[in-house]
Design a protein around this motif. Structure first.
Motif, PDB file in Angstrom:
ATOM      1  N   HIS A 241       0.831  -1.214   0.000  1.00 41.63           N
ATOM      2  CA  HIS A 241       0.000   0.000   0.000  1.00 41.63           C
ATOM      3  C   HIS A 241       0.858   1.253   0.000  1.00 41.63           C
ATOM      4  O   HIS A 241       0.542   2.229  -0.685  1.00 41.63           O
ATOM      5  CB  HIS A 241      -0.920   0.000   1.224  1.00 41.63           C
ATOM      6  N   ILE A 242       1.956   1.228   0.746  1.00 43.12           N
ATOM      7  CA  ILE A 242       2.848   2.395   0.778  1.00 43.12           C
ATOM      8  C   ILE A 242       3.450   2.636  -0.611  1.00 43.12           C
ATOM      9  O   ILE A 242       3.541   3.779  -1.069  1.00 43.12           O
ATOM     10  CB  ILE A 242       3.959   2.192   1.832  1.00 43.12           C
ATOM     11  N   CYS A 243       3.846   1.558  -1.298  1.00 44.43           N
ATOM     12  CA  CYS A 243       4.415   1.701  -2.649  1.00 44.43           C
ATOM     13  C   CYS A 243       3.407   2.329  -3.610  1.00 44.43           C
ATOM     14  O   CYS A 243       3.742   3.248  -4.358  1.00 44.43           O
ATOM     15  CB  CYS A 243       4.855   0.339  -3.182  1.00 44.43           C
ATOM     16  N   VAL A 244       2.157   1.836  -3.592  1.00 41.24           N
ATOM     17  CA  VAL A 244       1.133   2.379  -4.474  1.00 41.24           C
ATOM     18  C   VAL A 244       0.824   3.829  -4.105  1.00 41.24           C
ATOM     19  O   VAL A 244       0.626   4.682  -4.975  1.00 41.24           O
ATOM     20  CB  VAL A 244      -0.145   1.513  -4.408  1.00 41.24           C
ATOM     21  N   THR A 245       0.790   4.117  -2.800  1.00 35.90           N
ATOM     22  CA  THR A 245       0.516   5.484  -2.345  1.00 35.90           C
ATOM     23  C   THR A 245       1.592   6.448  -2.826  1.00 35.90           C
ATOM     24  O   THR A 245       1.297   7.537  -3.341  1.00 35.90           O
ATOM     25  CB  THR A 245       0.416   5.517  -0.805  1.00 35.90           C
ATOM     26  N   LEU A 246       2.860   6.053  -2.665  1.00 38.05           N
ATOM     27  CA  LEU A 246       3.961   6.907  -3.129  1.00 38.05           C
ATOM     28  C   LEU A 246       3.932   7.063  -4.643  1.00 38.05           C
ATOM     29  O   LEU A 246       4.199   8.144  -5.175  1.00 38.05           O
ATOM     30  CB  LEU A 246       5.303   6.320  -2.678  1.00 38.05           C
ATOM     31  N   LEU A 247       3.600   5.957  -5.348  1.00 34.66           N
ATOM     32  CA  LEU A 247       3.522   5.992  -6.807  1.00 34.66           C
ATOM     33  C   LEU A 247       2.433   6.946  -7.281  1.00 34.66           C
ATOM     34  O   LEU A 247       2.533   7.544  -8.358  1.00 34.66           O
ATOM     35  CB  LEU A 247       3.257   4.583  -7.341  1.00 34.66           C
ATOM     36  N   TYR A 248       1.396   7.100  -6.470  1.00 29.10           N
ATOM     37  CA  TYR A 248       0.297   8.022  -6.809  1.00 29.10           C
ATOM     38  C   TYR A 248       0.656   9.461  -6.440  1.00 29.10           C
ATOM     39  O   TYR A 248       0.506  10.375  -7.253  1.00 29.10           O
ATOM     40  CB  TYR A 248      -0.972   7.586  -6.082  1.00 29.10           C
ATOM     41  N   TYR A 249       1.146   9.673  -5.216  1.00 26.77           N
ATOM     42  CA  TYR A 249       1.309  11.041  -4.723  1.00 26.77           C
ATOM     43  C   TYR A 249       2.543  11.753  -5.278  1.00 26.77           C
ATOM     44  O   TYR A 249       2.478  12.940  -5.601  1.00 26.77           O
ATOM     45  CB  TYR A 249       1.375  11.055  -3.189  1.00 26.77           C
ATOM     46  N   ILE A 250       3.669  11.050  -5.402  1.00 28.87           N
ATOM     47  CA  ILE A 250       4.893  11.741  -5.823  1.00 28.87           C
ATOM     48  C   ILE A 250       4.772  12.300  -7.241  1.00 28.87           C
ATOM     49  O   ILE A 250       4.993  13.495  -7.457  1.00 28.87           O
ATOM     50  CB  ILE A 250       6.125  10.816  -5.670  1.00 28.87           C
ATOM     51  N   PRO A 251       4.395  11.478  -8.259  1.00 31.76           N
ATOM     52  CA  PRO A 251       4.201  12.073  -9.591  1.00 31.76           C
ATOM     53  C   PRO A 251       3.047  13.079  -9.611  1.00 31.76           C
ATOM     54  O   PRO A 251       3.097  14.066 -10.345  1.00 31.76           O
ATOM     55  CB  PRO A 251       3.886  10.875 -10.490  1.00 31.76           C
ATOM     56  N   GLY A 252       2.004  12.825  -8.795  1.00 23.93           N
ATOM     57  CA  GLY A 252       0.856  13.732  -8.773  1.00 23.93           C
ATOM     58  C   GLY A 252       1.229  15.107  -8.274  1.00 23.93           C
ATOM     59  O   GLY A 252       0.892  16.127  -8.885  1.00 23.93           O
ATOM     60  N   ILE A 253       1.946  15.156  -7.150  1.00 17.00           N
ATOM     61  CA  ILE A 253       2.375  16.446  -6.598  1.00 17.00           C
ATOM     62  C   ILE A 253       3.333  17.137  -7.557  1.00 17.00           C
ATOM     63  O   ILE A 253       3.227  18.347  -7.808  1.00 17.00           O
ATOM     64  CB  ILE A 253       3.036  16.230  -5.219  1.00 17.00           C
ATOM     65  N   ALA A 254       4.273  16.361  -8.105  1.00 16.16           N
ATOM     66  CA  ALA A 254       5.231  16.943  -9.057  1.00 16.16           C
ATOM     67  C   ALA A 254       4.503  17.516 -10.273  1.00 16.16           C
ATOM     68  O   ALA A 254       4.830  18.608 -10.755  1.00 16.16           O
ATOM     69  CB  ALA A 254       6.243  15.881  -9.490  1.00 16.16           C
TER      70      ALA A 254
END
Length: 304
Positions: A241-254
Motif C-alpha cells: 500500500h505504501i508503494c502504491v501510495t507513493l507511486l500516486y502522490y509523488i508524480p501527482g504532486i510533481a
C-alpha cells in the motif's frame, strides 16, 4: 469603446507531447500496453470481487472502489491519446473537453480518498483488531464512500463552472495529451488566475489532508507491531500500500506544481509527467494489490 473578445465555441486541438512527434511509436506502445493491462487487470479483479461472496470485507470493498475509479478514468483519456498517435485525430469537442477534465480530476481526487480509507482499514485491523468489525461496519463503509464522492464533487463542480464560464478566443491548440485544467485555461482570453488559484488550493488541501493521515496511520501501525512476531507480515502487507501510495502522490504532486510553477521545466516533460501520473498507477494497482492478496489470487486461480 473596446469590444470584449468574442467567445468561440470551437473544438479544441490536443497537441499530444510537444516536440516528441518524431517518436510516436514508443509512446503508443507504452500507453497501449498500459491501457490493456489496466483494463484486463482491473476487470479481472472487479469480476472476482463481484462474484466471490467471501470477498466482502472492508479492504476488498475499498479495493473494488479503487478499481472502479481506474476503470472510469483511464478510458476517458487513453483512447483519445492513442487516436492521436494512430489516426492523427487530435480534435476534441468543446463540451467533451470539459467532461474529460471533470472525469480526470474528480477521479484522481476520489483515488486519494480511497488510498486514505485503505490506510485507515490497515490501521484499525492492526491496532484495534478486536474492534475491527464494529468500527468498519456496513454503515461506516457507506459513509466513507459517500464522503469520498462528495469531497470530489465539492472540489470539481465549482472548478468546472469557473473553467466553462471563461471565454476562449485564442488558439484552440491545447499543449497536452488530454484536457488538463492548466493547459486549457491558458487559452482563455480572460484572467484565468481565479480558477488556477482555486485548483492549486483545492489540490493542495486534498493532498495536505490525506497524506499526513496516511503517514500517521502507518507510523502508529509500525509502533504497534515493532518487535513482534507478525512484524514482517505487517511490513509486507503495508509495504504494498505504501508503494502504491507513493507511486500516486509523488508524480501527482510533481505534476500539479510543475504545471503551476514549472516555467523552467520543458513542456514535453510536464506533459509526459502528467500522462504517466494518470496511467502508471492504474496499471500497477491490480498487479501490486490484487495479485498478492491471497484471497483474490486464489479466487482468480479458481475461476481459471
Amino acid at each position: 469603446s473596446l469590444q470584449p473578445p468574442q467567445q468561440q465555441i470551437l473544438p479544441f486541438i490536443l497537441v499530444g507531447v510537444p516536440s516528441l512527434e518524431a517518436f510516436p511509436t514508443c509512446l503508443d506502445i507504452l500507453f497501449c500496453s498500459g491501457y490493456n493491462i489496466t483494463l484486463v487487470g482491473n476487470g479481472v479483479v472487479l469480476l472476482v470481487i463481484g462474484l466471490d461472496n467471501s470477498l466482502r470485507d472492508p479492504i476488498h470493498c475499498f479495493l473494488g472502489r479503487l478499481v472502479v475509479i481506474d476503470v472510469v478514468m483511464v478510458p476517458s483519456i487513453v483512447p483519445r491519446m492513442l487516436s492521436m498517435f494512430w489516426l492523427s485525430s487530435t480534435e476534441i469537442g468543446y463540451m467533451a473537453c470539459f467532461v474529460q477534465m471533470f472525469l480526470v480530476h474528480s477521479t484522481t481526487s476520489e483515488e486519494s480518498g480511497v488510498l486514505l480509507a485503505m490506510a485507515v482499514d490497515h490501521y484499525v485491523a492492526i491496532c484495534h483488531p478486536l474492534k475491527y468489525q464494529a468500527i468498519l461496519n456496513r454503515q461506516t463503509l457507506a459513509q466513507i464512500g459517500l464522503a469520498i464522492v462528495v469531497r470530489a464533487l465539492l472540489f470539481m463542480v465549482p472548478l468546472t463552472g469557473m473553467v466553462t464560464n471563461l471565454p476562449y478566443c485564442h488558439s484552440p491548440m491545447v499543449p497536452h495529451s488530454y484536457c488538463e485544467h492548466m493547459a486549457v485555461v491558458k487559452l482563455a482570453c480572460a484572467d484565468p488566475r481565479p480558477s488556477r488559484l482555486y485548483s492549486l488550493a483545492g489540490s493542495s488541501l486534498i493532498v495536505g489532508m490525506d497524506m499526513p493521515f496516511i503517514a500517521v496511520s502507518y507510523g502508529m501501525m509500525l509502533k504497534t507491531v515493532l518487535g513482534k512476531k507478525l512484524c514482517w507480515k505487517v511490513f509486507s502487507t503495508c509495504g504494498r500500500h505504501i508503494c502504491v501510495t507513493l507511486l500516486y502522490y509523488i508524480p501527482g504532486i510533481a505534476s500539479i506544481y510543475a504545471q503551476q510553477f514549472g516555467s523552467g521545466i520543458s513542456v514535453h516533460a510536464q506533459v509526459l509527467l502528467a500522462d504517466l501520473y494518470l496511467t502508471l498507477p492504474t496499471m500497477l494497482n491490480p498487479i501490486v494489490y490484487s495479485m498478492r492478496i491471497k484471497q483474490i489470487h486464489q479466487a482468480v486461480l479458481k475461476m481459471l
